[in-house]
Structure formats: C-alpha cells, structure tokens
Design a protein around this motif. Structure first.
Motif, PDB file in Angstrom:
ATOM      1  N   TYR A   1       6.076   2.973  -6.224  1.00  0.00           N
ATOM      2  CA  TYR A   1       5.661   2.635  -4.859  1.00  0.00           C
ATOM      3  C   TYR A   1       4.342   3.307  -4.494  1.00  0.00           C
ATOM      4  CZ  TYR A   1      10.083   0.401  -3.716  1.00  0.00           C
ATOM      5  OH  TYR A   1      11.148  -0.458  -3.688  1.00  0.00           O
ATOM      6  N   VAL A   2       4.222   4.584  -4.861  1.00  0.00           N
ATOM      7  CA  VAL A   2       2.988   5.315  -4.535  1.00  0.00           C
ATOM      8  C   VAL A   2       1.788   4.610  -5.176  1.00  0.00           C
ATOM      9  CG1 VAL A   2       1.744   7.498  -4.910  1.00  0.00           C
ATOM     10  CG2 VAL A   2       4.149   7.530  -4.172  1.00  0.00           C
ATOM     11  N   ALA A   3       1.920   4.254  -6.453  1.00  0.00           N
ATOM     12  CA  ALA A   3       0.810   3.587  -7.151  1.00  0.00           C
ATOM     13  C   ALA A   3       0.510   2.230  -6.504  1.00  0.00           C
ATOM     14  CB  ALA A   3       1.163   3.412  -8.629  1.00  0.00           C
ATOM     15  N   ALA A   4       1.557   1.465  -6.217  1.00  0.00           N
ATOM     16  CA  ALA A   4       1.358   0.120  -5.648  1.00  0.00           C
ATOM     17  C   ALA A   4       0.760   0.198  -4.240  1.00  0.00           C
ATOM     18  CB  ALA A   4       2.691  -0.627  -5.613  1.00  0.00           C
ATOM     19  N   ILE A   5       1.240   1.137  -3.434  1.00  0.00           N
ATOM     20  CA  ILE A   5       0.721   1.273  -2.050  1.00  0.00           C
ATOM     21  C   ILE A   5      -0.752   1.671  -2.084  1.00  0.00           C
ATOM     22  CG2 ILE A   5       0.851   2.727   0.030  1.00  0.00           C
ATOM     23  CD1 ILE A   5       3.950   2.731  -0.412  1.00  0.00           C
ATOM     24  N   ASN A   6      -1.104   2.608  -2.951  1.00  0.00           N
ATOM     25  CA  ASN A   6      -2.502   3.042  -2.988  1.00  0.00           C
ATOM     26  C   ASN A   6      -3.425   1.920  -3.461  1.00  0.00           C
ATOM     27  OD1 ASN A   6      -2.114   5.550  -1.814  1.00  0.00           O
ATOM     28  ND2 ASN A   6      -1.573   6.519  -3.750  1.00  0.00           N
ATOM     29  N   ASP A   7      -2.935   1.032  -4.328  1.00  0.00           N
ATOM     30  CA  ASP A   7      -3.728  -0.152  -4.716  1.00  0.00           C
ATOM     31  C   ASP A   7      -3.837  -1.134  -3.552  1.00  0.00           C
ATOM     32  OD1 ASP A   7      -4.169   0.785  -7.211  1.00  0.00           O
ATOM     33  OD2 ASP A   7      -2.598  -0.401  -8.202  1.00  0.00           O
ATOM     34  N   LEU A   8      -2.690  -1.409  -2.921  1.00  0.00           N
ATOM     35  CA  LEU A   8      -2.672  -2.388  -1.817  1.00  0.00           C
ATOM     36  C   LEU A   8      -3.565  -1.978  -0.658  1.00  0.00           C
ATOM     37  CD1 LEU A   8       0.962  -3.677  -1.086  1.00  0.00           C
ATOM     38  CD2 LEU A   8      -1.112  -5.048  -1.249  1.00  0.00           C
ATOM     39  N   LYS A   9      -3.615  -0.671  -0.380  1.00  0.00           N
ATOM     40  CA  LYS A   9      -4.453  -0.188   0.723  1.00  0.00           C
ATOM     41  C   LYS A   9      -5.904  -0.636   0.509  1.00  0.00           C
ATOM     42  CE  LYS A   9      -3.830   4.244   0.680  1.00  0.00           C
ATOM     43  NZ  LYS A   9      -3.805   5.668   0.932  1.00  0.00           N
ATOM     44  N   LYS A  10      -6.363  -0.538  -0.740  1.00  0.00           N
ATOM     45  CA  LYS A  10      -7.756  -0.928  -1.015  1.00  0.00           C
ATOM     46  C   LYS A  10      -7.918  -2.426  -0.793  1.00  0.00           C
ATOM     47  CE  LYS A  10      -8.402   2.647  -4.427  1.00  0.00           C
ATOM     48  NZ  LYS A  10      -7.742   2.747  -5.724  1.00  0.00           N
ATOM     49  N   GLN A  11      -6.972  -3.212  -1.327  1.00  0.00           N
ATOM     50  CA  GLN A  11      -7.070  -4.674  -1.182  1.00  0.00           C
ATOM     51  C   GLN A  11      -7.076  -5.103   0.279  1.00  0.00           C
ATOM     52  OE1 GLN A  11      -3.859  -6.544  -3.364  1.00  0.00           O
ATOM     53  NE2 GLN A  11      -4.215  -5.178  -5.095  1.00  0.00           N
ATOM     54  N   ARG A  12      -6.308  -4.431   1.089  1.00  0.00           N
ATOM     55  CA  ARG A  12      -6.148  -4.820   2.507  1.00  0.00           C
ATOM     56  C   ARG A  12      -7.150  -4.130   3.435  1.00  0.00           C
ATOM     57  NH1 ARG A  12      -3.189  -9.037   1.575  1.00  0.00           N
ATOM     58  NH2 ARG A  12      -0.939  -8.794   1.507  1.00  0.00           N
ATOM     59  N   ASN A  13      -7.999  -3.248   2.898  1.00  0.00           N
ATOM     60  CA  ASN A  13      -8.858  -2.402   3.731  1.00  0.00           C
ATOM     61  C   ASN A  13      -8.010  -1.730   4.816  1.00  0.00           C
ATOM     62  OD1 ASN A  13     -11.006  -1.079   4.860  1.00  0.00           O
ATOM     63  ND2 ASN A  13     -11.852  -2.880   5.895  1.00  0.00           N
ATOM     64  N   ALA A  14      -6.999  -1.016   4.355  1.00  0.00           N
ATOM     65  CA  ALA A  14      -6.019  -0.405   5.269  1.00  0.00           C
ATOM     66  C   ALA A  14      -6.051   1.118   5.169  1.00  0.00           C
ATOM     67  CB  ALA A  14      -4.623  -0.894   4.923  1.00  0.00           C
ATOM     68  N   VAL A  15      -5.668   1.768   6.256  1.00  0.00           N
ATOM     69  CA  VAL A  15      -5.424   3.215   6.215  1.00  0.00           C
ATOM     70  C   VAL A  15      -3.991   3.472   6.656  1.00  0.00           C
ATOM     71  CG1 VAL A  15      -7.702   4.227   6.603  1.00  0.00           C
ATOM     72  CG2 VAL A  15      -6.332   3.535   8.560  1.00  0.00           C
TER      73      VAL A  15
END
Ligand code: 13P
Ligand code: SF4
Length: 332
Positions: free
Chosen positions: A36-50
């Motif tokens: 989850y940690v790896a997937a969330i940190n990738d998704l944050k970049k894709q979504r321009n999210a904090v």
C-alpha cells in the motif's frame, strides 16, 4: 493486501521508509503495509496529490505516505500553501472541511466519511444562535473541532495551540467559547476574559483520570507527564506540561525527558518515538475510533477513485471560511 502485488518489489521499494519506523511497527506487519505504501506514493504523483496527516494517524500513514503532518493548526495553515490539485486528509471530517474551506477549487478527499468527532457532534448551528440571543453582543470563539455550519455562525475559530491568543485578540471582557468545556476551563485559567463555555467533551481525552496519572508517577521514577488541554482539569493539574499535539511533540523533542507519558491519543507516542531513540515512552492508550477509520487501504482507494469528496454549501462555506481566516490572520 492489494491484488496482483509483488510483495518483494514493494518491500525493496519501501526499505528506507521502514528503517525509520521499525522501532514502532513490528517487522511481521510491514509486508502488509509495504504494498500500500508503495502504491500510494506512486498514485500521489499521478494524481498531483498531497496527503495531510494529523498527529493521531498510525505511523505507517504518518511517516510513510504523508507529505504534511501536524496538529489541527498546522494542517489548516499548510493546506493553504499547497500547489497540489488534490488534498487527501488523513484525519477526521472537520479537518477535511477546514482544508476544503481554504481550498474551495481543489478536490479534497476524506478516505472515510464516517471519521467524525465527539466534540463536533456536541453542538449545532441552532445552539449557537440560541447562545447569541442569551448573551447579545458577546463574540463566539469556536474550536476548529466543529462542523462548517457551526463555524459559519461563529466570529472566529481557534485550536488548542492558539486558544488564549485568539480569545485575547478580540479585546473584549467576555466571550462564548465552544464546544470543549475542558479547553474552555484551561483557557479561563490563563486570561482575565470571562469565558462562557459549552459542555462538549472529547471522548478520548475525557477518559483519562488524575488517579491513573498518580499510579504512573508511583510506578515510574523521573516520569514527565504532558497532557492535551482536552483532558479534565484534575488531569491537567497533575501534568508537568499542557499543550496541543504539536506543542507536546516539540516539548519532547527539545526537553528530551528521560521518561515521558503523553496523555493523549495512542498513535501520538508512536509517531514521536519513531524520531527519537533516547526517550522512554510510557503508553497509556486511549484510541480515537474516528481517527482510526483512516487506513492505508482506504487512502489508496480514495486516491484511485478520487472519492469521497468533501463538499460544503457555498453559503455556509463563505461564512465559515471567514472565521477560519480570522484565526489564521492572528498567527500563533
Ligand atoms: P490538536 O492536534 O490541534 O492539538 O488537536 C487534537 C485533537 O484531538 C484533534 O482532534
Ligand atoms: Fe475528536 Fe477527540 Fe477524536 Fe480528536 S481525539 S477527533 S477531539 S474525538
């Protein structure tokens, strides 16, 4: 666990993050968190999210996926500074509402909409209107642990970190201070302004007792006790220091007590302990069930679906925003 996950790859990718939290997360648990940690940190970049995380979030959220961490005041302040298009609030609903008030054009996500707060539940907008009738002309200072509707009926907000400063900034003899009775009592001890309170309580902090603290003092030598001002008055009297979660964290980091007991939500000690190895933490544990509704799994789902979103009626939001912005203008 995420479907189709290569756990070994996730473990390799998150090894440095685990190194930081290994004193507070057992190694048998990490293979569950790592994908989850790896997937969330990738998704944050894709979504321009904090991800903004409150100090009561568990260490795998707080230390491993959050971009901004802190107490309610810091999260409100930092929410205004972000350039990201999407904000995920790893905390409770009123915190996500505050982030949305300050970022009306951004997508603000709360991974579980049921993450409430007993203080926010304790008062309604109609209650404030009734108080204004009873005490005409008396300003209303509202703790941020309230709904947007309640903030909209208020003159100014405060947090546990700036409550005295906010009350004194108004230059009046008396204020209505809502909804936390114990925080109101704590503020009243430090100001000449007359405080009219409300009987709201935090279900986590009201459970601590002075007798419990006495027992800890008797069992542990050189124990420093630091408490959150949402605790009952006799608990605060028994403490060596009282402050917001950020002030408690700063106290431990600068004073470096030999042995400390943080009279607040359980995850707080874990999060501070992960950064400090020379302080022993004694851990009475009162969980906030609302904070604990936020998990790595629902943060991940929220980032994937961009739901659930926080939306606030614009008429309510315009008035509530003013109360929050007046607080932020004071500093503190
Ligand atoms: P602070 O982090 O602002 O001290 O608030 C504590 C709390 O109980 C938040 O819900
Ligand atoms: Fe509300 Fe208390 Fe939980 Fe904070 S710890 S969210 S004040 S119930």
């Amino acid at each position: 666990m995420l479907p189709n996950t290569d756990v070994s790859a996730a473990l390799a990718k998150t090894a440095a993050l685990y190194e930081h939290v290994k004193s507070v997360i057992p190694d048998v648990e990490w293979p569950v968190h790592a994908p989850y940690v790896a997937a969330i940190n990738d998704l944050k970049k894709q979504r321009n999210a904090v991800i903004l995380a409150h100090n009561y979030q568990t260490p795998e959220i707080f230390h491993c996926v959050a971009d901004i961490t802190g107490d309610s005041l810091a999260l409100a302040r930092r929410a205004v500074e972000t350039d990201a298009e999407v904000i995920v609030l790893a905390g409770v609903h009123f915190m996500a509402e505050t982030a949305k008030l300050l970022n009306p054009d951004k997508v603000v996500l709360i991974p579980d909409e049921r993450a409430g707060c007993s203080l926010a539940e304790s008062i309604t907008a109609a209650d404030i209107r009734a108080l204004r009738e009873k005490y005409p002309g008396t300003p209303v200072v509202t703790y941020v642990n309230t709904s947007a509707e309640v903030k909209a009926e208020s003159d100014i907000c405060c947090t546990s970190g700036n409550a005295v400063e906010v009350v004194e900034s108004l230059g009046v003899d008396q204020v209505i201070f809502l909804p936390d009775e114990y925080l109101a009592n704590y503020v009243a001890q430090q100001t000449d302004v007359r405080i009219i309170d409300w009987k709201g309580h935090c279900e986590v902090h009201e459970r601590f007792t002075a007798a419990e603290l006495e027992q800890y003092r008797a069992s542990f030598d050189e124990l420093t006790i630091i408490a959150h001002p949402e605790c009952p008055p006799d608990v605060l009297d028994a403490a060596d220091f009282v402050g917001s979660t950020a002030q408690m964290q700063a106290y431990v980091q600068t004073e470096r007590p030999k042995r400390v007991l943080m009279v607040t939500e359980c995850s707080m000690s874990d999060n501070v302990a992960a950064d400090i190895s020379d302080v022993e933490f004694i851990r009475p544990c009162n969980l906030c069930p609302h904070m604990k509704r936020i998990t790595l799994a629902n943060i991940h789902e929220s980032l994937e679906t961009l739901q659930p979103r926080v939306e606030i009626d614009p008429m309510v939001a315009d008035k509530a925003r003013l109360a929050v912005e007046r607080m932020l203008a004071i500093g503190g």
